[in-house]
Each structure stands twice: as structure tokens, then as C-alpha cells.
Design an enzyme around this catalytic site. Structure first.
Site, PDB file in Angstrom:
ATOM      1  N   GLU A  88      -1.922   5.564  -1.461  1.00 22.20           N
ATOM      2  CA  GLU A  88      -1.709   5.460  -0.020  1.00 22.20           C
ATOM      3  C   GLU A  88      -0.474   6.211   0.487  1.00 22.20           C
ATOM      4  O   GLU A  88       0.465   5.601   1.026  1.00 22.20           O
ATOM      5  CB  GLU A  88      -1.601   3.977   0.395  1.00 22.20           C
ATOM      6  CG  GLU A  88      -2.846   3.162   0.092  1.00 22.20           C
ATOM      7  CD  GLU A  88      -2.782   1.743   0.661  1.00 22.20           C
ATOM      8  OE1 GLU A  88      -1.720   1.340   1.168  1.00 22.20           O
ATOM      9  OE2 GLU A  88      -3.800   1.046   0.606  1.00 22.20           O
ATOM     10  N   GLU A 109      -9.185  -0.512  -3.832  1.00 22.19           N
ATOM     11  CA  GLU A 109      -8.609  -1.784  -3.354  1.00 22.19           C
ATOM     12  C   GLU A 109      -9.474  -2.319  -2.229  1.00 22.19           C
ATOM     13  O   GLU A 109      -9.858  -1.583  -1.323  1.00 22.19           O
ATOM     14  CB  GLU A 109      -7.199  -1.608  -2.781  1.00 22.19           C
ATOM     15  CG  GLU A 109      -6.104  -1.404  -3.787  1.00 22.19           C
ATOM     16  CD  GLU A 109      -4.729  -1.243  -3.141  1.00 22.19           C
ATOM     17  OE1 GLU A 109      -4.492  -1.826  -2.054  1.00 22.19           O
ATOM     18  OE2 GLU A 109      -3.901  -0.531  -3.725  1.00 22.19           O
TER      19      GLU A 109
END
Ligand code: GBH
Length: 455
Positions: free
Chosen positions: A163, A355
Site C-alpha cells: 500500500e 488483505e
């Protein structure tokens, strides 16, 4: 409802969120150690110690993974354990820890997925500007190569960054994450240097890795919904396309460049050849998804509070329907829509859900059981959403739950529990939740019955 035969099931964690032992075996300080030690930055003054004490308990944690039937485990390597000052000296005890972890996973037939960077930048590099400094990208590529050199004889699946959007826009934009800088231009420059770091590291790994190794980056995405196409376009650009497009070889989206120019010329950090480096082919893209974002138009000069650097003329609307304990909207349809769209935009590169999960408070009953009904429902709904996306043509190769353990939830400290396994942070006792039992069943049958899945 069955998944493809070699679909990869597992759970994910990140070093700083679970390891603890932040000052042992020569580990250097990271920006998260500094940030957590700064009053007012992390809820209740929580820090990375002891977290889940995983550094000491990794063996029993791997046993736990085995007992749940996990086929894979995604973890991150703490850069400051490997290079305490971010470059130069390599700490053998740091490497030895991940060496042992990988061996115990393989011994139990659990496939390791290694993330090289999950936000714990060595503090010394931040002292020289961190991700605002182009040099950090080159330091990262060196670090990536040396970890791969040590673990690459056993680890096949590699992720450069987790991320980078969060590192750039929460770290340097709205400052709610380490290093806590609030400067929109700096956040865009950081985003570029993070992409460059990914590209350079991918090239370095490709040069030394055997053909079989699978290289990737993990990005966080949100489905952007609203009635106003222009508002949706803007937020989608600054949330999703700004990093995905360069990685897929399309360069920065022109509309995003236009939307951000009023801030100042951040693109002067882009040098000849950077966009080619950033577009170095990856074998898969990791998708982290939690919730959709709802948007509406606003006054042309209105700048909404939040991390989207350059955003004007748009408001972020409150979430709708069922929320998680963290206040995030639960919406599995948004997940299906996102996956189908991303699979198209990724132009043939397969996706892995790296995720997905939800935070709720746990109730441990007197018998020591945790019936996390809401988290379990979120899990089942979102696994179904992945299946729907596959049947609509999306190329998705795996699903990893966030997270294996309740852990240090960044600025929220230990107040938000994302684990499928409960952690008592006083005693370090682990208690398997209903959501973990459910994931375990899903893995066992490689899917779910179409209807009436009883928990
Ligand atoms: C991931 O980030 C991280 O990789 C992981 O370490 C972390 O523990 C996990 O998710 C849970 O947070 O403010 O309501 O608009 C998540 C990225 C970006 C998702 C910000 C939520 C804002 C929600 N997040 N986003 S809201």
C-alpha cells in the site's frame, strides 16, 4: 460454490503490527517507533511493544496457522531489523529471524508470501527526507536484493511494497501515519519515489531470481460510488488510478495530473526513464480491500479534509448501511465490482486478494470462546464476493484474510481488532475465533455452499 483448484488461501500480518521486540537483536528504530513515541499520535499512547510478541512466539504461531489449515501466510520483513540504519551494515540476527520463520512455515507446508516493506522505514532514512528523498528508492532496491539473496532459495512469492498509497498520503499528506508530515506536494513526491522504489526493486529481484519466482506489488483500493460522474472520476483517480496506471505502463493519469497541478509542480521529481522503471512487469498485483467510498460534488474550491492530495470540488459522504466496529462501511457488492474492474484494468496480470477483513470488538465467553458473528459474516460475504467476481471473468488467484492475529492497528493502537485469532495483550494468549474456524472450513472445502451457510 467452489474456487479454482489451485486457489491460494491464507492470512496476512505485518512486522511492526505483530513482532514486538523492537529493541532486540540489533534492530534499528523505524518511523513507527518514533511516531508511536510522540504524544498524541497513536491512540492511548500504544506502541509496537509488545504487540503480539510474535518475534518470540513465531513457532507456536506457525503451529496455529497449521491447525487452521492455512495454505499460505503473508508476512512482512522489518527493514530496520535487516539494516538498522537503512543502508550499509546488515544485521545477521535480523536475517536469521526471517530465515527461521520461513523454515518453520515450509516445514508445515505453508507457503510464505514475503512483503519487503509494510511501512516501517528505518528512522535514519527519514532523517534524510524519507520517501521525499529519491535516494530512499535506491536504498530500498539494495535492501530488497539482499533479503531476496538470503530467502530466495526457499521463498517464491515476493511483494515489494504494501500500500504505497497509504505510505505517501497518510504518512506525508494528512499525517495520520508515520512520519506524520502534512504536505500535499510532499505526499505526491513520496508517491513517485515509492513507485520508483518498487520498479527498481522489481528489476533487482528479476535480475537475480529464477524464472519461478513471482514478483508483485500490493495496492489498497476502494470502490468509489456516487451519482456525479465527475466527483467519482476525481476520487477514483486519486485513490485507485494514480498508482495502478503507472504500474500497468499507462503513466500517471492525465486527469490526475490536471487535478493536482494547482498544488504546485510535483512532477518535477519525475526523471527520464522513471516511468519505464515503474512499469517493469509484475507477475501479480495484490489487492487490499476493506470498504467503498461514497462521494458527491461540492463547491469548485472546496477541499475536503482527508488524504487525497489535490482533491477539490468533492465531498466524501458518510458510509451507509452496516458499519464495522471501526466505522467502515461493509459492502461486499462493492468488492465484486472492484475486482472485476481491476482485473480488466490490470491488462492480463492476475490478482491476489492480499488483505480483506473487518474490525469488531470481541467478546470472550466464560469458556474462553470468541463468537465473532459480525466478522464471520463479513468474511463469508466477501469470500462469496470474490467467487462472484471470478465467475464474472476476473482473474483472481487467492484470498488472504486480514489478519491472522489482533494486532497493533497503526494510529488506532490496540483498540481495533482485525484478527481471526483473538490476542489477549496482557497474557499473549491466542484464542481461535469463529471467523478462523469458518475460514478453516472454507479452505477445507475450497469454497462455500451457495446458500444457508451456517456459522
Ligand atoms: C491495511 O490498510 C493495512 O495494510 C494493514 O496494515 C492494516 O492493519 C489494515 O489495512 C487495517 O486497517 O477513514 O473510513 O475513509 C488499510 C488501508 C486506507 C483502509 C484508509 C481504510 C480509510 C477508511 N486503509 N481507508 S476511512
Amino acid at each position: 460454490m467452489t474456487f479454482p483448484p489451485d486457489f491460494l488461501w491464507g492470512a496476512a500480518t505485518a512486522a511492526f503490527q505483530i513482532e514486538g521486540s523492537t529493541t532486540v537483536d540489533g534492530r534499528g528504530a523505524s518511523i513507527w517507533d518514533t511516531f508511536a513515541a510522540t504524544p498524541g499520535k497513536v491512540l492511548a499512547g500504544d506502541t509496537g511493544d509488545p504487540a503480539c510478541d510474535h518475534y518470540e512466539r513465531y513457532e507456536s504461531d506457525v503451529d496455529l496457522m497449521k491447525s487452521l489449515g492455512l495454505a499460505s501466510y503473508r508476512f512482512s520483513v522489518a527493514w530496520p531489523r535487516i539494516q538498522p540504519s537503512g543502508s550499509g551494515f546488515v544485521e545477521p540476527r535480523g536475517l536469521a529471524f526471517y530465515d527461521r520463520l520461513v523454515d518453520s512455515l515450509l516445514e508445515k507446508d505453508i507457503q510464505p508470501l514475503v512483503t519487503l516493506y509494510h511501512w516501517d522505514l528505518p528512522q535514519v532514512l527519514e532523517d534524510f527526507g524519507g520517501w521525499r528523498n529519491r535516494d530512499t528508492a535506491y536504498r530500498f532496491a539494495d535492501y530488497a536484493a539482499l533479503v531476496h539473496d538470503r530467502l530466495g532459495d526457499r521463498v517464491q512469492a515476493w511483494t515489494t511494497l504494501n500500500e504505497p498509497w497509504v505510505s505517501a498520503f497518510l504518512g506525508y499528506g494528512n499525517g495520520i501515519h508515520a512520519p506524520g508530515i502534512t504536505d500535499a506536494v510532499a505526499s505526491l513526491e513520496a508517491a513517485h519515489h515509492l513507485l520508483l522504489a518498487h520498479g527498481l526493486a522489481t528489476q533487482a529481484l528479476r535480475a537475480q531470481a529464477p524464472e519461478s519466482h513471482r514478483l508483485s506489488i500490493v495496492l489498497n483500493f476502494s470502490t468509489v460510488w456516487g451519482d456525479d460522474a465527475e466527483a467519482v472520476r476525481k476520487v477514483d483517480g486519486l485513490q485507485n488510478r494514480i498508482l495502478l496506471d503507472p504500474i500497468c505502463g499507462r503513466g500517471y493519469p492525465l486527469d490526475v495530473l490536471q487535478d493536482t497541478t494547482w498544488l504546485g509542480d510535483w512532477t518535477n521529481v519525475v526523471r527520464d526513464g522513471d516511468m519505464e522503471t515503474i512499469a517493469t512487469p509484475v507477475d501479480w498485483i495484490g489487492v487490499n480491500y476493506y470498504n467503498p467510498t461514497r462521494v458527491a460534488p461540492a463547491d469548485p474550491d472546496f477541499v475536503p479534509a482527508g488524504p487525497h492530495a489535490g482533491l477539490r470540488g468533492v465531498t466524501i459522504e458518510p458510509p451507509q448501511g452496516e458499519l464495522t466496529g471501526f466505522g467502515w462501511e461493509q459492502n461486499a457488492d462493492a468488492f465484486t465490482e472492484l475486482l472485476v474492474r481491476l482485473s480488466r484494468d490490470a491488462g492480463g496480470v492476475p490478482l491476489v486478494v492480499t488483505e480483506n477483513g473487518s474490525a469488531f470488538p470481541d467478546v470472550v465467553d466464560p469458556a474462553g470462546r470468541v463468537y465473532d458473528v459480525e466478522r464471520t459474516k463479513y468474511l463469508v460475504d466477501h469470500v462469496r464476493a470474490v467467487h462472484r467476481a471470478i465467475s464474472e471473468g476476473a482473474d483472481i488467484r487467492g484470498y488472504l484474510a486480514w489478519s491472522l492475529l489482533d494486532n497493533f492497528e497503526w494510529a488506532a493502537g490496540y483498540s481495533q481488532r482485525f484478527g481471526i485469532v483473538h490476542v489477549d495483550f496482557e497474557t499473549q494468549r491466542r484464542t481461535v475465533k469463529e471467523s478462523a474456524v469458518t475460514l478453516s472450513r472454507i479452505i477445507g472445502q475450497n469454497g462455500l455452499p451457495a446458500h444457508g451457510y451456517a456459522v
